[in-house]
Design an enzyme around this catalytic site. Sequence first.
Site, PDB file in Angstrom:
ATOM      1  N   HIS A 439     -11.127  -8.109  -2.488  1.00 47.23           N
ATOM      2  CA  HIS A 439      -9.451  -7.522  -2.904  1.00 47.23           C
ATOM      3  C   HIS A 439      -8.794  -9.132  -4.583  1.00 47.23           C
ATOM      4  CE1 HIS A 439      -5.554  -7.128  -3.350  1.00 47.23           C
ATOM      5  NE2 HIS A 439      -5.722  -5.913  -3.709  1.00 47.23           N
ATOM      6  N   ARG A 537       4.858   2.962   0.388  1.00 46.78           N
ATOM      7  CA  ARG A 537       6.164   2.407   0.393  1.00 46.78           C
ATOM      8  C   ARG A 537       6.578   1.990  -1.075  1.00 46.78           C
ATOM      9  NH1 ARG A 537       1.303   0.172   3.028  1.00 46.78           N
ATOM     10  NH2 ARG A 537       0.998  -0.929   1.441  1.00 46.78           N
ATOM     11  N   ARG A 585       7.932   6.782   2.524  1.00 47.85           N
ATOM     12  CA  ARG A 585       8.808   6.161   3.940  1.00 47.85           C
ATOM     13  C   ARG A 585      10.106   5.686   2.909  1.00 47.85           C
ATOM     14  NH1 ARG A 585       7.047   0.699   6.067  1.00 47.85           N
ATOM     15  NH2 ARG A 585       7.581  -0.113   4.128  1.00 47.85           N
ATOM     16  N   GLU A 687       8.728   2.244  15.740  1.00 48.23           N
ATOM     17  CA  GLU A 687       8.178   1.344  15.863  1.00 48.23           C
ATOM     18  C   GLU A 687       8.591   0.282  17.028  1.00 48.23           C
ATOM     19  OE1 GLU A 687       8.208  -0.064  11.402  1.00 48.23           O
ATOM     20  OE2 GLU A 687       9.435   1.507  11.750  1.00 48.23           O
ATOM     21  N   SER A 709       2.207   0.548  13.701  1.00 48.35           N
ATOM     22  CA  SER A 709       1.373  -0.532  14.760  1.00 48.35           C
ATOM     23  C   SER A 709       2.246  -2.081  14.966  1.00 48.35           C
ATOM     24  CB  SER A 709       0.316  -0.224  14.832  1.00 48.35           C
ATOM     25  OG  SER A 709      -0.200  -1.269  13.219  1.00 48.35           O
ATOM     26  N   ASN A 710       2.274  -3.221  13.816  1.00 51.05           N
ATOM     27  CA  ASN A 710       3.125  -4.332  13.377  1.00 51.05           C
ATOM     28  C   ASN A 710       4.052  -3.680  14.181  1.00 51.05           C
ATOM     29  OD1 ASN A 710       0.199  -4.391  12.219  1.00 51.05           O
ATOM     30  ND2 ASN A 710       1.941  -4.709  10.114  1.00 51.05           N
ATOM     31  N   CYS A 760       0.288   4.558  10.710  1.00 51.47           N
ATOM     32  CA  CYS A 760      -0.257   3.622   9.314  1.00 51.47           C
ATOM     33  C   CYS A 760       0.340   2.758   9.348  1.00 51.47           C
ATOM     34  CB  CYS A 760       1.110   4.662   8.649  1.00 51.47           C
ATOM     35  SG  CYS A 760       3.008   4.110   8.817  1.00 51.47           S
TER      36      CYS A 760
END
Length: 812
Positions: A439, A537, A585, A687, A709-710, A760
């Site tokens: 990437h 985002r 979001r 979150e 998940s972060n 996500c």
Amino acid sequence: MAKRNYVLWLEEIDKSLHEKVGGKAVGLGELIKAGIPVPPGFVVTSDAYKDFIYETGIAGFIKHVLEEVIISGKPEEYEKASELIRSKFVRTPMPHKIREAIEAAYKELARRVGVEAPRVAVRSSATVEDLPEASFAGQQDTYLNVQGVEEVIEHVKRAWGSLWTARALSYRDSLNVSHEQAYMAVVVQKMVNSRSSGVLFTIHPVTGDEDKIVIESAWGLGEFVVAGIVTPDSFTVDKETLEIVEKRISRKEKALFYDPRSRMNVEIKLPENDEELEELKAKHPEIAEMIEKYAMFPEAQSITDEEVKQIAAFAKKVEEHFGTHVDIEWAIDADIGSPEGIFLVQARPETVWSKKKSAEKAKEELAETVKEGEVLVRGVPASPGVASGKVKVALTVEEAAKKMEKGDILVTKMTDPDWVPYMKLASAIVTDEGGMTAHAAIVARELGIPAVVGTGNATSVLKDNQVVTVDGSRGVVYSGILKAEEEEKPAAPTALPAEILVNLYPVTATKIYMNLGQPDEIDRYKDLPFDGIGLMRIEFIISSWIRYHPLYLIEQGRGVYFVDKLAEGIAKVASAIYPRPVVVRFSDFKTNEYKRLIGGEKYEDLEERNPMIGWRGVSRYITPKFEPAFRLEVRAIKKVREEWNLNNVWVMFPFVRTTWELEKALKILEDEELYRGRDFKVWIMVEVPSTVLLADEFAKMVDGFSIGSNDLTQLTLGADRDSALLAKLGYFDERDPAVLKAIKMIINAAHRNNITASICGQAPSVYPELVEFLVRNGIDSISVNPDAVIRTRRLVASIEKRILLEGLRSDR
């Protein structure tokens, strides 16, 4: 002769048979005739499709459904018609004579490849696709790792049914292509059980040297090379003599292999010694046997010099066939061996280098302008050019957001699309991992900035604020400033060509969504097999397109500018993938990030010691000071939905803490005349542990949960997600039992209240075992990074199939 009408072998096919075998099969047949090896296989012709639909009565059923269901052309009508028609294909038994022909062909394929029940790919080849006047790329399905006669027959029917997806129906109507003239052939090809795989370029992707072929190679399947997860071996070959002129063997610590026991791809740490090999034999005996047979060790050369030359020879033929420079994906089949098992699995025109500038001139300019200095690190030359600046070492996107300023040298382990805003600030990029197709390499070439990848140690050797010079043409980072004259930048490549995206992957009950940050990236990814955008985002639009703090624009009387620019970015994505949903979001900048926007200093005077758990998300929207800014975001959503009629745009609230704050935020939506309904869904990101503990209460207020998940991991374990020390010690891990328990609670609460459960965060893009946990616990959708869409769809399909098989076996 009837059987021959139903089956043709790839080597029998040429352009004259397009109506019988479709565009995809014709392309494969022409490549074979040009002497180019492709995986062996056969085609179930359109004659078989026609006999199937007419003899079973499906043709009449299709006509009835189209006349009765599709009245006004609304998306939901196409969806309903598609569901009725495709389920009819699956339920209808295959006529004996067609079944007999497919069975005989599959057995012959097994004989040809020397495998009793070969794994195959079942690919659609519609007779109306790949025509100059109408590209139907991505409208029909592909099924991978299909094994056994019964599975092949079942998936041929499914491929036929995919001629009637909602997208295909709508697309044919939009082009006035008759549904009655749409027929389907199906290509059945042996899956390549990759011993080694990689990519190649028939023009040097960095220097533009047309006399060179560059081959990158690693053990196992090629996804890890393309995604930049491993640093591949690299070989530069003289195109005329096919002699290897440069060789670089990298340390390849892991690889991706197909596991016949689980029938899915698994990531394997390559063994360093006999003890590790024995451990691998206990877990994955077939993979361990292949690793031992071919000595697939981290330091070993992944293809022999003779294989390098053979692959290069094939590449020359492809280039002659295309009449232009190409980049190619290739693989060596462990079941067949070399050289017979060397196959080219994808070829497309190379798009980066402008022909306005010769490679020799570029090299001469660099030789004149760059003087040798102290070499700090070396890596793979990934994007040409020379740039100097201050090093900023960033191991996470959040760290990059804190550190990066215009003109800095970004030094990191590897990148993904989340990094693009900070890559655009950089004058050069250096990574620990990845190859020329990683990437970081691709984006750097798009941006026209130097990049060196696969250094192995840049993040530990280079230090913040150290002044260095990055030579992207030589793959070297020097100490200090070495001046270079400004050189002409190569033309940026266009969006990914359609031919790379023609293969849709298996249909899954679990929706596969994609995360997206930069609206411009949708042109590259829109044909990937995803069901919608699960996380869009808008921070990139604000930071790069708008750049001003919203309160500053309001004070200047320019609030409409914010609304229009934000709406433009959202609409670009929503229109590109319509009618698939886009979950937008609302902004989730932290205080320090808002402060960096133009005019932000005045409105972000709060100094937070830990912005990560400070004034962010919904707490901002309902605060009187910031509420007017949030209303601009809401108006942008309304503009996209009402003025541009893009009703596939939904919204999501980030970092929700309490029910009362969410209630206030929802009231603002209603004040702006945005109401939840059938085609306007409101989700929240889960979150914060409070949303887990009170999930039933939150579920009554919204239409869906999406697990971040972060942050959920950070707040559940009390581990700073930016802390490299805690991560190294194993504290920040989305697979921790406490986090998994929280995720399961969220999914269960969502289903108790009949709302959607999604995820996500980054974790599903990284950990296959977490994906299996999510599917087994019934999550409705999984949203992953673009580079993980294909492998996640394949993984989810295999997991769902395994669950079904387990259920069947338990009933016996």
